[in-house]
Write a protein that holds these residues in place. Structure first.
Motif, PDB file in Angstrom:
ATOM      1  N   ILE A   1      64.323  19.891  46.405  1.00  0.00           N
ATOM      2  CA  ILE A   1      64.840  21.228  46.723  1.00  0.00           C
ATOM      3  C   ILE A   1      66.355  21.148  46.932  1.00  0.00           C
ATOM      4  CG2 ILE A   1      64.742  23.127  48.345  1.00  0.00           C
ATOM      5  CD1 ILE A   1      62.218  22.974  46.806  1.00  0.00           C
TER       6      ILE A   1
ATOM      7  N   ARG B   1      60.481  24.419  58.353  1.00  0.00           N
ATOM      8  CA  ARG B   1      59.538  23.380  58.757  1.00  0.00           C
ATOM      9  C   ARG B   1      60.012  22.030  58.257  1.00  0.00           C
ATOM     10  NH1 ARG B   1      53.704  25.271  57.525  1.00  0.00           N
ATOM     11  NH2 ARG B   1      54.554  27.222  58.301  1.00  0.00           N
TER      12      ARG B   1
ATOM     13  N   ALA C   1      58.161  29.122  53.937  1.00  0.00           N
ATOM     14  CA  ALA C   1      57.022  29.583  53.131  1.00  0.00           C
ATOM     15  C   ALA C   1      56.290  30.723  53.820  1.00  0.00           C
ATOM     16  CB  ALA C   1      56.058  28.420  52.927  1.00  0.00           C
ATOM     17  N   ASP C   2      56.669  31.003  55.020  1.00  0.00           N
ATOM     18  CA  ASP C   2      56.002  32.058  55.804  1.00  0.00           C
ATOM     19  C   ASP C   2      56.422  33.426  55.326  1.00  0.00           C
ATOM     20  OD1 ASP C   2      55.153  31.779  59.257  1.00  0.00           O
ATOM     21  OD2 ASP C   2      54.600  33.329  57.793  1.00  0.00           O
ATOM     22  N   VAL C   3      55.507  34.261  55.005  1.00  0.00           N
ATOM     23  CA  VAL C   3      55.848  35.602  54.516  1.00  0.00           C
ATOM     24  C   VAL C   3      55.748  36.652  55.619  1.00  0.00           C
ATOM     25  CG1 VAL C   3      55.257  35.264  52.121  1.00  0.00           C
ATOM     26  CG2 VAL C   3      53.497  35.878  53.733  1.00  0.00           C
ATOM     27  N   ASP C   4      55.356  36.231  56.793  1.00  0.00           N
ATOM     28  CA  ASP C   4      55.143  37.187  57.876  1.00  0.00           C
ATOM     29  C   ASP C   4      56.443  37.836  58.290  1.00  0.00           C
ATOM     30  OD1 ASP C   4      52.839  36.934  60.649  1.00  0.00           O
ATOM     31  OD2 ASP C   4      54.035  38.616  59.896  1.00  0.00           O
TER      32      ASP C   4
ATOM     33  N   VAL D   1      57.809  37.020  61.741  1.00  0.00           N
ATOM     34  CA  VAL D   1      58.532  35.740  61.871  1.00  0.00           C
ATOM     35  C   VAL D   1      59.958  35.879  61.380  1.00  0.00           C
ATOM     36  CG1 VAL D   1      58.525  33.335  61.157  1.00  0.00           C
ATOM     37  CG2 VAL D   1      56.375  34.490  61.612  1.00  0.00           C
TER      38      VAL D   1
ATOM     39  N   THR E   1      62.099  33.277  51.088  1.00  0.00           N
ATOM     40  CA  THR E   1      60.726  32.767  51.120  1.00  0.00           C
ATOM     41  C   THR E   1      60.507  31.791  49.991  1.00  0.00           C
ATOM     42  OG1 THR E   1      60.120  34.786  49.972  1.00  0.00           O
ATOM     43  CG2 THR E   1      59.570  34.658  52.309  1.00  0.00           C
ATOM     44  N   LYS E   2      59.830  30.754  50.349  1.00  0.00           N
ATOM     45  CA  LYS E   2      59.441  29.768  49.335  1.00  0.00           C
ATOM     46  C   LYS E   2      58.040  30.110  48.885  1.00  0.00           C
ATOM     47  CE  LYS E   2      60.829  25.884  51.734  1.00  0.00           C
ATOM     48  NZ  LYS E   2      60.947  24.411  51.880  1.00  0.00           N
ATOM     49  N   PRO E   3      57.669  29.849  47.652  1.00  0.00           N
ATOM     50  CA  PRO E   3      58.530  29.286  46.591  1.00  0.00           C
ATOM     51  C   PRO E   3      59.572  30.289  46.106  1.00  0.00           C
ATOM     52  CG  PRO E   3      56.391  29.797  45.718  1.00  0.00           C
ATOM     53  CD  PRO E   3      56.325  30.078  47.149  1.00  0.00           C
ATOM     54  N   PHE E   4      60.687  29.804  45.738  1.00  0.00           N
ATOM     55  CA  PHE E   4      61.771  30.695  45.363  1.00  0.00           C
ATOM     56  C   PHE E   4      61.462  31.393  44.066  1.00  0.00           C
ATOM     57  CE2 PHE E   4      63.948  29.182  48.787  1.00  0.00           C
ATOM     58  CZ  PHE E   4      64.247  27.830  48.756  1.00  0.00           C
ATOM     59  N   GLU E   5      61.715  32.666  44.090  1.00  0.00           N
ATOM     60  CA  GLU E   5      61.685  33.384  42.801  1.00  0.00           C
ATOM     61  C   GLU E   5      63.107  33.390  42.269  1.00  0.00           C
ATOM     62  OE1 GLU E   5      58.865  37.027  42.995  1.00  0.00           O
ATOM     63  OE2 GLU E   5      58.949  36.133  44.999  1.00  0.00           O
ATOM     64  N   ILE E   6      63.313  32.508  41.351  1.00  0.00           N
ATOM     65  CA  ILE E   6      64.685  32.174  40.939  1.00  0.00           C
ATOM     66  C   ILE E   6      65.450  33.393  40.435  1.00  0.00           C
ATOM     67  CG2 ILE E   6      66.075  30.684  39.469  1.00  0.00           C
ATOM     68  CD1 ILE E   6      64.362  29.186  41.477  1.00  0.00           C
TER      69      ILE E   6
ATOM     70  N   LYS F   1      69.290  35.491  43.232  1.00  0.00           N
ATOM     71  CA  LYS F   1      70.690  35.891  43.205  1.00  0.00           C
ATOM     72  C   LYS F   1      70.886  37.224  43.899  1.00  0.00           C
ATOM     73  CE  LYS F   1      74.031  34.977  39.607  1.00  0.00           C
ATOM     74  NZ  LYS F   1      74.339  35.124  38.198  1.00  0.00           N
TER      75      LYS F   1
ATOM     76  N   THR G   1      59.194  25.403  42.428  1.00  0.00           N
ATOM     77  CA  THR G   1      60.558  25.886  42.636  1.00  0.00           C
ATOM     78  C   THR G   1      61.560  25.042  41.827  1.00  0.00           C
ATOM     79  OG1 THR G   1      59.891  26.335  44.890  1.00  0.00           O
ATOM     80  CG2 THR G   1      62.230  26.507  44.393  1.00  0.00           C
TER      81      THR G   1
ATOM     82  N   ASP H   1      58.434  31.745  38.137  1.00  0.00           N
ATOM     83  CA  ASP H   1      58.557  32.824  39.120  1.00  0.00           C
ATOM     84  C   ASP H   1      57.216  33.510  39.344  1.00  0.00           C
ATOM     85  OD1 ASP H   1      61.921  34.273  38.908  1.00  0.00           O
ATOM     86  OD2 ASP H   1      61.081  32.474  39.870  1.00  0.00           O
TER      87      ASP H   1
ATOM     88  N   LYS I   1      52.779  32.786  46.715  1.00  0.00           N
ATOM     89  CA  LYS I   1      53.171  33.499  47.926  1.00  0.00           C
ATOM     90  C   LYS I   1      52.039  34.367  48.425  1.00  0.00           C
ATOM     91  CE  LYS I   1      58.089  33.915  48.275  1.00  0.00           C
ATOM     92  NZ  LYS I   1      58.895  34.283  47.136  1.00  0.00           N
TER      93      LYS I   1
END
Lengths: 125, 967
Positions: free
Chosen positions: A13, A54, A81-84, A87, A101-106, A110, B764, B797, B804
């Motif tokens: 990463i 984490r 990675a937490d989507v809450d 948090v 948030t991981k995983p990154f949506e590349i 941007k 990723t 993605d 997710k």
């Protein structure tokens, strides 16, 4: 052109983000754990710090606390990675400027970064 | 006598071989003895020979039958060759008796009469007997030495053994065959045999005739005493009137003269009313009404009785005046008793009529005293065909006047009572019957007074007296049909007894007649034999006759009860087999409305928490009666059916007291309420309306209902428990399924969390590096390369998005729950979706229940569900359409539930896809993750609800989300 610090226990990463942001024309340093990160922060004084929530050893939150203790000024973006939402709010209340948030949506990253820190990330190539 | 006993045993009806063999033994012995009896007393030699042969025919079989019976008693097998051989031999002897003189040679005369002489082969017979005896003894011994013999059996066998020995001693009689002129005392031993066996039967249950014997003895005693009384009575009357016996009683000249008409009418009245009053008094009921009526009837009866005798006594007789005086005495009793009865019956305040009663009693008392002086009955003299009747004294007119006044007043009272409006239909009917019956009775009875005035109305007297009899009959009818004084059972028994006595008389008479005419010629005497014989016959068959009559009278009088009982048995059996509550109630209702023909049947059952009774209707009648309701309390107190008068009276009084509206019950036109108790708990009751026939409920009906209620109680309780058990079981199964599902999800969730986590980083990097490469876009990369890299980024993605979502779903449910109101959430979700999709050509219809539906849950998740479903709906109608939203309030297994239905007018779901609706990662949308419905369903399940999808191609899709809400 900004100074960025990426803190993540996964080397892949770190190197990815380094390549990506460097490609966007920024100066990127990486750290694999908290202690190194804090030292680098004192040395390099980056503008933006990407903190993985984490991590073994010092957690992202702990690093943030240490930062405020030491009076280190930097924009913090937490990667988790937490989507809450709750948090995320928690982080923001602690001073983070945004959450990735991981995983990154590349493709979206941007724009997300541009929203968070327009001064740094807007008008990238 | 043997014959009798044999008949006894056979009469018991059971065809056990023991009994048959015993009967056979008795038969042979009895006929043997009978023959000897004739023999000893006959004069005709030819006849004697015939008798001897007959006798010996029976004797041939005596040993074998005794042996057979002994075998059976000892419990030995019947299939002995020895037994068969014995029968065979006996048969041979039989043939010998009839064909030759070898066995029996003839007879000889000796001091007591004739007796058979032994033939040559006779000793063989004796040998045969001896062998059998020895064998029997051996058998007995063998059995008695057996260790595991029950005590009762042992006693039986011992007794029988003893009796058997006695019988063998009777062979002494055979000595006479050889010329020894001795007194045939053999019969004493036979008697002993009988007695011992009788004892064994009675006290050691040999052949089980204890009950039969007891009943027969009882009956015999009854009949004997009846005859005794009759005989004595006749004798006494004969004595008193020096054989000027009441001619009317002899059936021959019953209708030959008017005196007998009078007598007969008086006698009929006497008997009937005596019986009625006796029955009522026997009931030992403390009710004043019963006593009043009984005394009243008794007075009339006694008047008639004395009149019956008195009119036949010639006026010259010195007792004639006393007969008439006593007759008059009871006539004087009639008015006050009549009034007393009436007043008690119509239940008026005693005080109103107290003065009336007091006056009548005082007057009556005075008149009674005067009765024994010549003031009233001066003398007796013949009047028309009557031998004696009243010759008036000075005060007689007073008596007549009093009588007439009393009657008139009484009729007025009755008339007023009849006319008075009352809701009690039973009472009304009773009163009207009583009114008309009494009217008829007095119209018939009063002209008797005219006789004292030397006036005799031609047709009215004496046939008017039958009017009194009619009055009696009407009473019977009223008793039966309208539960007047409640004595139907006693009447039934009386009828049976009368029937029995009549049968007995018939048999007695016939046999006596036959014997007297036929056998006297042969024997020279016969009366006593005839009497004894007929008595015996009667006694024996009494049991059978009794049962027969009982069944017949039951069927005739209580036909309904008989029918009811049959059906009730079916119902009870049905109820025992069915466990389904619905079916059980259906069975009961069927019986009540169809078989008992009752309108307006309502079966009320205690509900789950024992707080109230709900009517169990196949329709949707939901009448509810609270557990504390006075009606219910009353039933609990009385523990018996409440009947029309009580019920309505009760309901009325309750309404007045509590001001509560029982119109539900009154509207029910409930006539009867029948409670059902399981131990001490009232678990159900029936409210019944009128009978379809319009009749009142009589005792038979009430009895049947009580029986039904009793049977139903347990059946209903069982069915109810079974029902709730089934429901609990279903609930449990469902909850288990849910639990299992949740477990599965949890495990899956954990697994997927781990996978997702591990997957996310490599993913990723893939995408990231590709992007980096893409952004380093320079001349080095070709167009193809660029496209390739773009694809890589895009796909990674996509994968990231899926991961997710999975991660989100599989997160352990952190966070507190909050109160979520469904309508509000739905609307909010709609707002979220609607602008997002932006379809304005969608018509939204709302059908919301006014009640708020709220539950404790995770708002965020529930919102996701609604959003998901709404989005699907909108996406199904890209060209626009109709969206129907509905919120229902329902009651389900877990209590109150809220149902959200979202229906779109889209193309619907293909049956092929339907099965994959909830399969994760299965999507019909090009960019869909295939997780939406899957996750939604699981969220709903986690909230203990259900998500169902109904759809048909061309008919749109309906998604129903059911969630338990707070009450």
């Amino acid at each position: 052109m900004a100074k960025l610090l990426v803190v993540d226990d996964e080397e892949d990463i770190c190197s990815l983000l380094k390549d990506l942001f460097a490609g966007w024309g920024h100066d990127v340093s990486t750290a694999l754990e908290g202690e190194t990160a804090l030292r680098l922060m004192e040395l390099e004084k980056p503008n933006v710090v990407f903190l993985d929530r984490r991590m073994p050893g010092m957690k992202g939150l702990d690093i943030m606390k240490k930062m405020s203790e030491k009076g280190i000024q930097a924009h913090v973006i937490v990667t988790t990675a937490d989507v809450d939402e709750k948090v995320h709010d928690e982080f923001r209340s602690l001073g983070a400027v945004g959450v990735l948030t991981k995983p990154f949506e590349i493709l979206k990253m941007k724009d997300q970064l541009a929203d968070m820190l327009p001064l740094v990330f807007k008008d990238q190539e | 006598m043997f014959f009798l006993v044999g008949l006894f045993v056979l009469a018991k009806g059971r065809k056990l071989s023991t009994k048959i063999s015993f009967f056979f033994a008795c038969l042979t012995t009895s006929f043997w003895q009978l023959s000897w009896f004739f023999l000893l007393n006959t004069a005709d030699p030819n006849f004697a020979m015939l008798i001897i042969r007959c006798g010996y025919s029976w004797i041939s079989f005596v040993p074998v039958s005794l042996y057979h019976f002994a075998l059976l008693v000892a419990g030995r097998s019947q299939r002995e060759w020895c037994l068969a051989l014995s029968y065979f031999l006996s048969f041979i002897f039989l043939i010998l008796v009839w064909t030759t003189d070898l066995f029996v040679e003839g007879f000889y005369e000796y001091s007591l009469g004739k007796y058979p002489d032994a033939g040559i082969l006779h000793p063989l017979f004796l040998l045969f007997i001896a062998v059998l005896i020895v064998k029997a003894v051996i058998h007995f011994r063998n059995t008695l030495t057996c260790k595991d013999l029950p005590q009762v059996k042992r006693h039986q066998i011992k007794l029988h053994f003893a009796s058997f020995i006695f019988y063998t001693l009777a062979s002494y009689d055979f000595m006479l065959n050889y010329g020894f002129g001795l007194y045939p005392i053999g019969f004493i031993f036979i008697l002993a045999y009988l007695l011992i066996n009788g004892y064994a039967m009675l006290f050691h249950q040999l052949a089980d005739v204890y009950v039969v014997i007891r009943r027969t003895l009882l009956f015999t005693t009854l009949v004997a005493s009846t005859f005794l009384i009759y005989g004595l009575g006749t004798y006494a009357i004969n004595l008193w009137f020096q054989n000027k016996l009441l001619p009317a009683i002899s059936a021959k000249n019953l209708f030959s003269n008017t005196l007998s008409d009078y007598t007969f009418s008086y006698a009929t009245t006497f008997t009937m009313l005596l019986v009625i009053s006796a029955l009522i008094l026997r009931k030992r009921d403390k009710k004043p009404l019963h006593y009043a009526f009984a005394l009243y009837s008794l007075a009339i009866a006694l008047w008639a009785g004395f009149a019956a005798i008195g009119v036949n006594v010639p006026s010259s007789d010195r007792f004639s005046i006393w007969w008439i005086r006593f007759c008059n005495l009871f006539a004087l009793f009639v008015p006050p008793l009549f009034l007393t009865f009436l007043v008690t019956f119509i239940k008026k305040e005693k005080r109103t009529y107290a003065w009336l009663l007091r006056v009548s009693y005082v007057v009556a008392f005075l008149l009674i005293v005067a009765n024994f002086t010549p003031l009233i009955v001066k003398a007796v003299g013949p009047v028309s065909s009557l031998k004696s009747w009243v010759i008036r004294g000075p005060l007689y007119d007073l008596e007549t006047l009093c009588f007439i006044i009393s009657v008139v007043v009484g009729m007025i009272i009755l008339y007023r009572a009849m006319r008075e409006p009352t809701t009690d239909a039973v009472f009304k009917k009773q009163v009207s019957f009583l009114f008309w019956a009494t009217l008829v009775g007095y119209l018939g009875g009063t002209p008797n007074y005219l006789l004292s005035y030397q006036k005799e109305i031609p047709i009215l007297m004496p046939y008017g007296n039958y009017g009194i009899a009619i009055y009696g009959l009407t009473l019977c009818y009223v008793i039966f049909r309208y539960r007047f004084l409640d004595i139907d059972v006693i009447i039934r028994r009386t009828l049976i007894f009368t029937g029995l006595v009549a049968a007995a008389l018939l048999v007695f008479g016939t046999i006596t007649y036959l014997f007297n005419t036929q056998l006297v010629a042969i024997i020279g005497f016969g009366n006593h034999v005839a009497t004894i014989l007929s008595l015996a016959l009667v006694a024996l068959s009494s049991d059978k006759i009794y049962r027969f009559l009982q069944v017949r009278t039951d069927r005739f009088l209580f036909q309904k009860k008989y029918e009811y009982q049959k059906v009730l048995k079916e119902v009870a059996r049905g109820m025992a087999q069915i466990t389904d509550l619905e079916a059980t109630v259906g069975l009961i209702r069927g019986f009540l409305s169809e078989d008992m023909r009752i309108e307006g049947v309502g079966v009320y059952l205690l509900n789950e928490d024992s707080s109230r009774f709900i009517i169990w209707d196949s329709g949707d009648g939901h009448a509810v009666i609270d557990s504390g309701d006075p009606l219910v309390q009353r039933m609990r107190e009385k523990r018996k059916p409440l009947i029309a008068l009580d019920l309505r009276h009760l309901l009325r009084s309750i309404d007045e007291l509590e001001g509560r509206d029982h119109s539900a019950l009154a509207g029910h036109h409930a006539q009867v309420a029948v409670p059902s108790f399981v131990q001490d708990k009232l678990v159900s009751f029936f409210l019944l309306g009128e009978k379809k026939s319009g009749d009142q409920y009589n005792q038979i009906d009430i009895d049947t209902l009580e029986t039904l209620a009793h049977d139903a109680a347990i059946a209903l309780e069982n069915a109810r428990l079974y029902d709730s058990l089934k429901k609990s079981y279903e609930d449990l199964k469902q909850m288990q399924a849910q639990l299992v599902q949740q477990e599965k999800l949890a495990t899956m969730g954990q697994l997927s969390a781990v996978i997702a986590h591990e997957m996310s980083n490599p993913l990723t990097v893939i995408g990231g590096q590709a992007k980096v490469r893409l952004e380093q876009a320079n001349s080095k990369s070709t167009e193809e390369e660029q496209r390739f890299l773009q694809e890589v980024v895009r796909q990674s993605d996509r994968a990231a998005a899926i991961i997710k979502k999975l991660l989100a779903f599989s997160k352990p449910r952190r966070g507190e729950t909050e109160q979520v109101e469904l309508k509000e959430l739905l609307e909010e979700s709609l707002r979220l979706v609607h602008p997002q999709i932006g379809f304005d050509n969608v018509m939204i219809e709302r059908a919301y229940t006014p009640h708020p539906l709220a539950l404790e849950g995770h708002r965020f998740q529930l919102q996701e569900v609604f959003v998901n479903v709404l989005r699907n709906a909108f996406e199904a109608m890209p060209e626009g359409g109709r969206l129907a939203l509905a919120l229902h309030d329902e009651v389900g297994l877990q209590g109150r539930e809220g149902r959200v239905t979202i229906k779109d007018s889209g193309p619907g779901i293909d049956p092929a896809d339907k099965s994959h609706l909830f399969t994760p990662f299965h999507s019909t949308k090009p960019q869909g993750t295939g997780l939406g419905l899957f996750i939604s369903k699981n969220i709903v399940a986690a909230h203990k609800g259900r998500l169902d999808v109904e759809s048909r191609p061309g008919e749109g899709t309906t998604v129903a989300i059911t969630l338990p809400v707070m009450a």
